[in-house]
Design an enzyme around this catalytic site. Structure first.
Site, PDB file in Angstrom:
ATOM      1  N   LYS A   4       7.778 -11.646  10.748  1.00 47.90           N
ATOM      2  CA  LYS A   4       8.220 -10.388  11.573  1.00 47.90           C
ATOM      3  C   LYS A   4       7.953 -10.633  12.864  1.00 47.90           C
ATOM      4  CE  LYS A   4       8.976  -5.444  11.668  1.00 47.90           C
ATOM      5  NZ  LYS A   4       8.509  -4.089  11.213  1.00 47.90           N
ATOM      6  N   SER A  24      11.939  -0.893   9.914  1.00 44.00           N
ATOM      7  CA  SER A  24      12.194  -1.736  11.078  1.00 44.00           C
ATOM      8  C   SER A  24      12.092  -3.462  10.637  1.00 44.00           C
ATOM      9  CB  SER A  24      11.313  -1.405  11.933  1.00 44.00           C
ATOM     10  OG  SER A  24       9.848  -1.546  11.764  1.00 44.00           O
ATOM     11  N   SER A  81       8.577   0.939   7.077  1.00 44.63           N
ATOM     12  CA  SER A  81       9.316  -0.178   7.554  1.00 44.63           C
ATOM     13  C   SER A  81       9.144  -1.443   6.758  1.00 44.63           C
ATOM     14  CB  SER A  81       8.711  -0.407   8.969  1.00 44.63           C
ATOM     15  OG  SER A  81       9.256   0.481   9.682  1.00 44.63           O
TER      16      SER A  81
END
Lengths: 105, 512, 498
Positions: free
Chosen positions: B79, B154, B178
């Protein structure tokens, strides 16, 4: 700040904007006043709970006393330190002239 | 079996046995990314050259009989919230477009030492703020199961990338759900470890007392494999726990006999999609069939989780994001150009309009230009809630309620070993469905924020599909440091079901 | 209230001292002064995304030491907080400091003037807390570019902030108190308190209390002028000058406006040393909303009684008690003890070594003050580099006691020992000094008496002090003679003459 904590005026928002160093247009101020008021109104439901005898929980852990030894570790080179600087002169970061005294603290 | 269909555990074994080389393996996934990223937008940066070079080096070392790490040759996606010295790290924000940190995150360094092969950085909600990956400055991520829908957020890019077989595993971060929520919406498995289990050094901070890094993969077994590498004490993180890392992969293959799982009646209130509710109940049934018992438990303050989270997180974020001011790194506004407050726009007392100095102007404009609307909203909210006169009523109040929420968990875990339930109230929603109403978007975290507030661990995995073919997620939460139990229960579920093996129709055949 | 002024000056000080650790408070970068810009930085002190702080144990221990020496109460539980504000020398956009639970509070430090210029003053310490320093901003006016240059080498250096009660009553007291604080902290190895290098900084808060006599409509009361914070004082002397100026300025302002301390925020004024005045600084209304909240990246610290004992044990004797110890142990005056202690631990160690060898304090103390210190000041030297060690000086003093030469000769010898680095015997030989045999002295005296009949007659008639006139002549004939011996022998000889 306005006396009713649940409703923010554009003046309130402008003040917060300056504290947060965010440039906000008139349109931004209006929109944010509405959005933030709604969110603040929502989070205010916490007021329903009696927490007079409840201590704040800032850390989820019970950890205490974490230290490191006073032993030197490798520093970055100046080039690495400045590699992402928007403006620099090879030695220092450059920012628009700071007027008046050093560090506000 | 094709590499794209293999689990990470099997891939690592294959690589070790020489059935496939690291270069071959990396190539397959890199080609897959190239073919599909255009329609999914899971990746912000792909490092084909670096990945292949790394893979070649691993192959050479293996051939020469030199030692290689436990994950040697395994492609991993990161990420874009994790600092990588050799790839840009943007947090999906214009503020950090092109930013190259001069150091690796601790997790990144560990994975490198284990000889993982990084294929790229995945898309995310900007600065980890969001529940749909629509807040990215570089375009939303699309859910591989239905490209008109959001993947969740997210860590939407990481979830979508695994779901679309662009990488066998991805690393995500979880502050209020997330990892778990996008895993649920994308039909994959995602683990948020106990706070402090994995080092936060090099994780670009959103809310420091809530953030944790965790693995996202197709199965609990794969998550266990990654956890062995990324978990552990880091003296460079004061909040990192000094606790040995169990051999998770050895511990997961255990029956669930005697395990007590809590079911929270309040979870099933109105607002929970009926198909999701059904999927969740069926999951409880599977767990019971596996030997666990299910008991009602209560988390009395659960409904205060969202307001508590949406005070603590923005407050910490408003401070964590103060460093993005255009002075030392990141975006700096051009002097005299671009977005400018209209005359009279800055109506703070004592100012006629405009900025009090060129420096303040630089700060205000750089930040206004660099941050997207959701980030600004949360910074404003956090700044307000910490400011003089409001601290007690908002931030301090939220910290007290946090203690109540944590106590609910500790009390519940006196009678049960795990708490099960939905991870999301609905399956994947349409892109654009919630973007007009910030509060509506905040509510997608309903089932997940409590885990972060209490600092405990949670895992989500698929437990079914809706009639329209969208994944339904199930979540288990556990007491601190009970990752082995979480992984064990999820793994046992995945031995008895095959939801986690399903792949999006749209993705079959390697076509977008 | 001072008898000289119609008001009382109320002064409080806020002192920041850099702690003498090798590395910064939250990272392993060096704290050395004077490095090239941005060469002692890392992700943590640069505030790079993803960076985290870890507390330096030595910094906390030194801070504890300082607080204990200042007689503070140590909090059993302490934590850190973020102080949020934007400034280019503060890369994170917040300073990690302590807000509501500082690690120590409620102490004091007394200052006494040995010359009695002011009454002994006990200054209360409100709190001592531990925080990180900011970097340096340099305004490059000369370059005319309109840029400010930022060097973050200093960012993250450990600082103790010491806040006093407004207990000081004159600029002189304030200066003396700062000297005492510096002495204490240097003694303890906490900081080198070097204002030129920025390891000690002072801000002062000052206002006046003015007695207002009763009127027809009001009782007698004390009016208070608005408190002013003075910044930018670069030496203790500047502090004294600035406070002197500001008190006078406030008195003028009071007489003109009768403005009293009210609800307006504290005014800040900067000291302009060349001009000798304070100037009002622009007030930033929102700069005081620091939005303090607990630092989530650091865990709290608990301090046990054992830890406190262990820190006390390793502290060494502070100046206040050392003065008393020296005076009583070596029978020297309070004044002498003060002079020695004020020069620092190294000089005190030298003195004690010397006094032990010599066997008494007063002689040793005199030599320290009149010779060692004098030469150190003249040459700007340090005790550790002083060429004559206590053993060598003790040797010399022993020879004087034996009568080999008098004190004034000895001081000449000492000066040569310092310059040449050679021991007593070498120097004595080199200077052609040898002991004069008693026979030679007697012979010399007979010569002098024969040459000075008038002096002989004066002595015979009872004026013994006339013999002093012979000593100068004696030394001219033979520089090595002991004047005391000459005098004694001459008097004997004259007595023998009958």
């Amino acid at each position: 700040m306005s006396t009713s904590p649940q409703t923010l005026t554009t003046k309130d928002v402008a003040k917060v904007g300056l504290l947060a160093r965010l440039a906000l247009s008139e349109a931004d101020l209006e929109r944010m006043a509405g959005e933030l008021s709604k969110i603040v109104g929502f989070v205010s439901m916490l007021g329903e709970l009696d927490t007079a005898n409840v201590a704040p929980l800032a850390h989820p852990l019970d950890t205490q006393n974490v230290f490191r030894d006073d032993v030197p570790a490798a520093s970055l080179s100046t080039a690495e330190a400045l590699q992402s600087a928007p403006r620099h002169d090879g030695e220092c970061f450059l920012v628009p002239a700071v007027l008046g005294e050093s560090s506000a603290a | 079996m094709q590499p794209l269909e293999m689990s990470a555990v099997d891939l690592v074994a294959s690589l070790r046995q020489g059935d496939i080389t690291a270069v071959e393996c990396a190539t397959v996934f890199l080609d897959r990314i190239e073919a599909t990223n255009g329609s999914i937008n899971a990746f912000l940066a792909v490092d084909r050259e670096g990945a292949l070079a790394r893979a070649a080096d691993i192959d050479a070392r293996r051939k020469a009989g030199k030692p290689v790490g436990p994950l040697a040759g395994l492609p991993v996606a990161l990420k874009d919230v994790l600092c990588t010295a050799d790839m840009p790290t943007t947090c999906a924000s214009k503020m950090l477009a092109g930013f190259r940190p001069p150091y690796d995150a601790d997790v990144v360094a560990r994975l490198r030492r284990a000889d993982a092969v990084f294929v790229g950085k995945t898309n995310m909600d900007e600065f980890a703020m969001g529940g749909s990956n629509e807040n990215s400055a570089f375009g939303p991520v699309r859910n591989p199961w239905d490209l008109s829908r959001a993947p969740g957020g997210s860590s939407g890019g990481s979830a979508a990338c695994v779901a679309a077989d662009m990488a066998p595993v991805a690393i995500g971060s979880d502050t209020g759900g997330s990892i778990r929520q996008p895993a649920g919406l994308c039909g994959i498995t995602g683990l948020k470890p106990t706070y402090g289990r994995v080092s936060r050094r090099g994780l670009i901070a959103f809310a420091s007392s809530l953030d944790q890094i965790g693995p996202m993969a197709r199965s609990a077994a794969d998550c266990a494999l990654i956890m062995e590498t990324i978990a552990g004490h880091d003296p460079g993180d004061s909040t990192s726990l000094v606790v040995d890392v169990p051999r998770y992969t050895d511990l997961i293959d255990k029956p669930l006999t005697g395990i007590r799982i809590g079911r929270v009646p309040e979870h099933f209130a109105a607002g929970l999609d009926p198909e999701v509710a059904k999927g969740v109940e069926e999951a409880f049934a599977v767990l019971m069939a596996a030997g666990a018992t299910v008991h009602d438990v209560h988390l009395p303050h659960a409904k205060y989780g969202i307001p508590t989270y949406y005070l603590i997180a923005p407050c910490e974020a408003s401070s964590n994001l103060a460093r993005y001011d255009g002075a030392h790194y990141g975006h700096r506004a051009e002097p005299g150009k671009g977005h400018r407050a209209e005359p009279g726009g800055q109506r703070s007392a004592g100012q006629a309009g405009g900025f009090e100095s060129p420096l303040v102007e630089m700060y205000c404009r750089s930040r206004a230009e660099g941050f997207g609307p959701e980030v600004k909203r949360r910074i404003m909210l956090g700044t307000y809630a910490l400011s003089a006169g409001y601290y007690d009523a908002y931030y301090a109040k939220a910290l007290r309620v946090r203690r109540l929420i944590r106590q609910d968990y500790l009390d519940a875990f006196q009678t049960v070993d795990l708490i099960g339930g939905p991870v999301s109230a609905t399956p994947a929603f349409k892109l654009g469905e919630k973007t007009d109403d910030p509060l509506a978007m905040y509510l997608v975290d309903l089932y997940t924020v409590g885990t972060n507030l209490a600092g405990v661990g949670g895992i989500s995995f698929p437990c079914g599909f809706t009639k329209s073919g969208l994944p339904i997620g199930f979540q288990l939460q556990a007491p601190p440091l009970a990752e082995p139990l979480l992984l064990q229960a999820a793994d046992r579920f995945q031995r008895l079901t095959d939801w986690h093996r399903r792949r999006p129709q749209a993705m079959e055949g390697g076509k977008a | 209230m001072s008898t000289n002024t119609p008001y009382t000056t109320i002064i409080g000080l806020e002192v920041h001292v850099q702690l003498m650790t090798r590395t910064k408070l939250f990272c392993g970068c060096s704290t050395k002064f004077g490095g090239a810009p941005n060469t002692q930085v890392c992700p943590t002190c640069l505030g790079l995304p993803g960076s985290l702080p870890v507390m330096n144990r030595q910094a906390f221990d030194l801070a504890l030491r300082a607080a204990l020496a200042l007689e503070c109460t140590i909090a059993p539980f302490t934590k850190w907080d973020r102080k949020n504000y934007f400034y280019p020398d503060l890369p994170k956009g917040y300073q990690i400091s302590q807000f509501d639970l500082p690690f120590s509070s409620d102490g004091f430090l007394e200052v006494v003037d040995p010359k009695g210029a002011f009454e002994p003053r006990r200054v209360g310490i409100v709190r001592v807390h531990l925080e990180e320093d900011a970097g340096k901003s340099m305004h490059d006016d000369a370059a005319g570019t309109g840029d400010t240059r930022i060097d973050l080498n200093r960012a993250g250096t450990p600082l103790c902030e010491i806040v006093t009660q407004p207990d000081l009553r004159s600029p002189q007291e304030a200066r003396a108190w700062l000297n005492e604080l510096k002495l204490l902290l240097v003694y303890l190895g906490v900081s080198d308190c070097n204002m030129q290098e920025g390891s000690l900084r002072v801000d002062a808060n000052v206002n006046l209390h003015i007695p207002v006599p009763a009127t027809a409509g009001a009782e007698a009361r004390v009016a208070k002028t608005p408190i002013v914070e003075i910044k930018n004082m670069n030496s203790f002397r500047s502090v004294e000058r600035a406070l002197t100026y500001e008190a006078a300025r406030q008195w003028e302002e009071w007489q003109a406006t009768k403005a009293e301390m009210g609800k307006t925020p504290k005014q800040t004024r900067g000291w302009d040393d060349p001009a000798g005045i304070t100037r009002a600084q622009r007030h930033k209304e929102e700069s005081s909303d620091y939005r303090y909240f607990p630092e989530p990246d650091l865990v709290p610290v608990t301090v046990t009684a054992e830890r406190i004992q262990s820190i006390r044990g390793g502290m060494g004797e502070p100046p206040v008690s050392l003065r008393k110890t020296l005076a009583s142990q070596w029978q020297i005056s309070a004044y002498d003890a003060d002079v020695l202690v004020n020069q620092g631990r190294e000089l005190v160690d030298y003195f004690e070594d010397l006094a032990t060898r010599v066997g008494e304090g007063k002689v040793a103390s005199n030599w320290m003050q009149q010779d060692v210190l004098r030469i150190l000041n003249e040459t700007n030297g340090t005790v550790s580099a002083f060429p004559v060690r206590p053993a060598g000086l003790a040797d010399l003093i022993g020879r004087v006691k034996k009568g080999d030469f008098d004190t004034s000769r000895a001081r000449e010898i000492f000066a040569e020992m310092v310059t040449s680095g050679r021991p007593v015997d070498d120097v004595v030989a080199g200077m052609g000094i040898s002991a004069v045999s008693d026979d030679d002295v007697i012979a010399l005296c007979r010569e002098l008496l024969a040459a000075n009949p008038k002096i002989v007659a004066d002595v015979k008639s009872g004026k013994e002090q006339a013999a002093a006139g012979l000593i100068g002549q004696a030394k001219k004939k033979n520089a090595n003679v002991n004047p005391g011996k000459v005098r004694a022998i001459c008097l004997d000889l004259i007595r023998e003459m009958g």
